[in-house]
Design an enzyme around this catalytic site. Structure first.
Site, PDB file in Angstrom:
ATOM      1  N   HIS A 113       0.862  -1.188   0.000  1.00  0.00           N
ATOM      2  CA  HIS A 113       0.000   0.000   0.000  1.00  0.00           C
ATOM      3  C   HIS A 113       0.897   1.237   0.000  1.00  0.00           C
ATOM      4  O   HIS A 113       1.871   1.298   0.764  1.00  0.00           O
ATOM      5  CB  HIS A 113      -0.903  -0.012   1.238  1.00  0.00           C
ATOM      6  CG  HIS A 113      -1.844   1.145   1.262  1.00  0.00           C
ATOM      7  ND1 HIS A 113      -2.959   1.212   0.452  1.00  0.00           N
ATOM      8  CD2 HIS A 113      -1.816   2.301   1.967  1.00  0.00           C
ATOM      9  CE1 HIS A 113      -3.578   2.360   0.668  1.00  0.00           C
ATOM     10  NE2 HIS A 113      -2.907   3.032   1.580  1.00  0.00           N
ATOM     11  N   THR A 145      -5.706  -8.741   5.853  1.00  0.00           N
ATOM     12  CA  THR A 145      -6.814  -9.212   6.685  1.00  0.00           C
ATOM     13  C   THR A 145      -8.090  -8.660   6.056  1.00  0.00           C
ATOM     14  O   THR A 145      -8.024  -7.876   5.104  1.00  0.00           O
ATOM     15  CB  THR A 145      -6.689  -8.706   8.143  1.00  0.00           C
ATOM     16  OG1 THR A 145      -6.776  -7.277   8.123  1.00  0.00           O
ATOM     17  CG2 THR A 145      -5.376  -9.135   8.770  1.00  0.00           C
ATOM     18  N   GLU A 178       9.033   0.987  -3.207  1.00  0.00           N
ATOM     19  CA  GLU A 178       8.170  -0.203  -3.195  1.00  0.00           C
ATOM     20  C   GLU A 178       8.881  -1.377  -3.857  1.00  0.00           C
ATOM     21  O   GLU A 178       8.805  -2.523  -3.402  1.00  0.00           O
ATOM     22  CB  GLU A 178       6.849   0.079  -3.926  1.00  0.00           C
ATOM     23  CG  GLU A 178       5.956   1.078  -3.219  1.00  0.00           C
ATOM     24  CD  GLU A 178       4.629   1.284  -3.933  1.00  0.00           C
ATOM     25  OE1 GLU A 178       4.057   0.303  -4.446  1.00  0.00           O
ATOM     26  OE2 GLU A 178       4.152   2.427  -3.987  1.00  0.00           O
TER      27      GLU A 178
HETATM   28  C1  GAR Z   1       1.577   0.920  -6.299  1.00  0.00           C
HETATM   29  O1  GAR Z   1       1.955   2.198  -5.889  1.00  0.00           O
HETATM   30  C2  GAR Z   1       0.862   0.197  -5.163  1.00  0.00           C
HETATM   31  O2  GAR Z   1       1.383   0.505  -3.893  1.00  0.00           O
HETATM   32  C3  GAR Z   1      -0.529   0.753  -5.305  1.00  0.00           C
HETATM   33  O3  GAR Z   1      -0.763   0.794  -6.697  1.00  0.00           O
HETATM   34  C4  GAR Z   1       0.493   0.982  -7.368  1.00  0.00           C
HETATM   35  C5  GAR Z   1       0.621  -0.121  -8.388  1.00  0.00           C
HETATM   36  O4  GAR Z   1       1.741   0.091  -9.207  1.00  0.00           O
HETATM   37  N1  GAR Z   1      -1.466  -0.077  -4.644  1.00  0.00           N
HETATM   38  C6  GAR Z   1      -2.571   0.375  -4.074  1.00  0.00           C
HETATM   39  O5  GAR Z   1      -2.900   1.536  -4.093  1.00  0.00           O
HETATM   40  C7  GAR Z   1      -3.422  -0.698  -3.406  1.00  0.00           C
HETATM   41  N2  GAR Z   1      -4.360  -0.116  -2.516  1.00  0.00           N
HETATM   42  P1  GAR Z   1       2.298  -1.093 -10.110  1.00  0.00           P
HETATM   43  O6  GAR Z   1       1.105  -1.661 -10.875  1.00  0.00           O
HETATM   44  O7  GAR Z   1       3.259  -0.403 -11.043  1.00  0.00           O
HETATM   45  O8  GAR Z   1       2.934  -2.106  -9.225  1.00  0.00           O
END
Ligand code: GAR
Length: 200
Positions: A113, A145, A178
């Site tokens: 997240h 969860t 990330e």
């Molecule tokens: C990422 O920043 C992830 O943390 C977020 O979406 C993006 C996906 O990027 N996730 C959320 O917001 C989930 N609630 P990606 O498709 O390039 O991995």
């Protein structure tokens, strides 16, 4: 062998970072684990092409084809279980999951997240952090969860919010982090998980 199934909805850069990490020699020496499938709820998810280019099985389970969240989650679980996963990884998977789905994969379902949870669950995390006057933002890898964007935290990365930051610029810097913490969290969890012959 511990099979990893990754769920995406979009560009899949976190998925690609995990796939790349799992291809490295040090990972292969340490873990008998591989990414065996990438499943998306959207046929136009950009990450599917990358997965195919790596000879990883891909599948689309379109949420719009199902009358309810429960029916979608059941179809999704069937697609996942065909790969006998030790671990299911949500990587930019933008659907809320039912409690039954979450319970099915309890202890082996991870999410990333883009905020320092428990701050800013939900959407538009970067804009909200900027508007709140936060000095730091970040990302969190956590066990899933049935409580949205909650669950035990495995890894976090902290990124400073700079003067004049836009949500997009901040998102870009957080995303770079990330890509580091998600493979690291998975590598740390893998030794605690049973392999495919035990997973159902
Ligand atoms: C990422 O920043 C992830 O943390 C977020 O979406 C993006 C996906 O990027 N996730 C959320 O917001 C989930 N609630 P990606 O498709 O390039 O991995």
């Amino acid at each position: 062998m511990k099979n990893i199934v990754i769920l995406i909805s979009g560009g899949g850069s976190n998925m690609a970072a995990i796939v790349r990490a799992a291809q490295r020699d040090d990972w292969r020496r340490r873990h008998d684990a591989q990414v065996v499938a990438v499943i998306s709820n959207r046929a136009d998810a950009g990450g599917l092409a990358f997965a195919r280019s790596q000879d990883i099985a891909t599948e689309v389970v379109d949420h719009k084809a199902f009358a309810s969240r429960e029916l979608f989650d059941e179809a999704l679980a069937r697609a996942i279980d065909a790969h006998r996963p030790a671990l299911v990884v949500l990587a930019g998977f933008m659907r809320i999951l039912t409690p039954a789905f979450v319970a099915r994969y309890a202890g082996r379902l991870l999410n990333i997240h883009p905020s320092l949870l428990p701050a800013f669950p939900g959407l538009h995390t970067h804009q909200r952090a900027i508007e709140a006057g936060c000095k730091f933002a970040g990302a969190t890898v956590h066990q899933v969860t049935s409580d949205l964007d909650h669950g035990p935290i495995l890894e976090q990365a902290v990124v400073p919010i700079l003067a004049g930051d836009s949500a997009d610029r901040l998102a870009e810097r957080v995303l770079t982090q990330e890509h580091l913490i998600y493979p690291r969290a998975i590598a740390a969890l893998l030794p605690t998980l049973p392999g495919a012959s035990h997973a159902s």
